[in-house]
Enzyme design. Structure first.
Site, PDB file in Angstrom:
ATOM      1  N   ARG A 258      20.712  -8.188   8.176  1.00 26.97           N
ATOM      2  CA  ARG A 258      20.168  -9.380   8.178  1.00 26.97           C
ATOM      3  C   ARG A 258      20.890 -10.559   8.637  1.00 26.97           C
ATOM      4  O   ARG A 258      20.470 -11.574   8.917  1.00 26.97           O
ATOM      5  CB  ARG A 258      19.162  -9.602   7.042  1.00 26.97           C
ATOM      6  CG  ARG A 258      20.116 -10.204   5.941  1.00 26.97           C
ATOM      7  CD  ARG A 258      19.451 -10.591   4.464  1.00 26.97           C
ATOM      8  NE  ARG A 258      20.005 -11.068   3.451  1.00 26.97           N
ATOM      9  CZ  ARG A 258      21.145 -10.840   2.948  1.00 26.97           C
ATOM     10  NH1 ARG A 258      21.642  -9.392   3.111  1.00 26.97           N
ATOM     11  NH2 ARG A 258      21.746 -11.671   1.960  1.00 26.97           N
TER      12      ARG A 258
ATOM     13  N   ARG B  42       0.797  -1.428   0.075  1.00 26.67           N
ATOM     14  CA  ARG B  42       0.081  -0.129   0.018  1.00 26.67           C
ATOM     15  C   ARG B  42       0.796   1.158  -0.056  1.00 26.67           C
ATOM     16  O   ARG B  42       0.755   2.097  -0.717  1.00 26.67           O
ATOM     17  CB  ARG B  42      -1.002   0.057   1.227  1.00 26.67           C
ATOM     18  CG  ARG B  42      -2.064  -0.994   1.046  1.00 26.67           C
ATOM     19  CD  ARG B  42      -2.858  -0.885   2.305  1.00 26.67           C
ATOM     20  NE  ARG B  42      -3.928  -2.282   2.184  1.00 26.67           N
ATOM     21  CZ  ARG B  42      -4.616  -2.562   3.372  1.00 26.67           C
ATOM     22  NH1 ARG B  42      -4.299  -2.340   4.447  1.00 26.67           N
ATOM     23  NH2 ARG B  42      -5.421  -3.603   3.106  1.00 26.67           N
TER      24      ARG B  42
END
Length: 145
Positions: free
Chosen positions: A104, A31
């Site tokens: 990460r 979105r």
């Protein structure tokens, strides 16, 4: 029987909730960046969120299988504790990857280490069960004697 699996069940539910959280983060990122399914590419910020979710989903079945095997055949408490460590490291992986692909690495290596410990606990527990059942050899008695 339920008292022998309640910790495993609780960690499993937490893992499912974590996966749902990761899925929601992808929806929010879609979105935010205007990326409609089935597209999987866009700005690096979106792609990192998407990849973190997909990578976590790919490992989730492996985690669940090892969690339950280690818990049923080795020790429920240890497996549950390792499961919580794994879920926490996956959360750190997700948030780190969202910020930067280099952030990460430490959490992914840690979570892989936890999975290997679960593999070892599962293998030892299953080996003990097989030897005890088919050969009549109790490894725990041998080790404590």
């Amino acid at each position: 029987m339920l008292d022998q699996i309640h910790l495993l069940a609780a960690v499993t539910v937490l893992g499912v909730l974590e996966q749902a959280y990761f899925f929601l983060q992808v929806i929010y990122a879609r979105r935010l960046f205007g990326i409609s399914p089935p597209k999987t590419s866009g700005p690096p910020e979106f792609e990192r969120v998407f990849r973190a979710q997909v990578n976590s989903s790919e490992y989730f079945p492996i985690f669940l299988a090892l969690l339950w095997q280690a818990g049923l055949f080795f020790h429920q408490g240890l497996a549950a504790a390792l499961g919580l460590l794994y879920l926490y490291s996956r959360y750190c992986y997700f948030t780190g990857y969202r910020a930067s692909s280099s952030e990460r690495l430490t959490p992914i290596y840690f979570s892989a280490g936890v999975l290997w410990i679960l593999v070892g606990a599962s293998a030892l527990g299953i080996l003990h069960s097989l030897l005890s059942h088919y050969v009549g050899l109790n490894l725990l008695q041998l080790l404590t004697a």
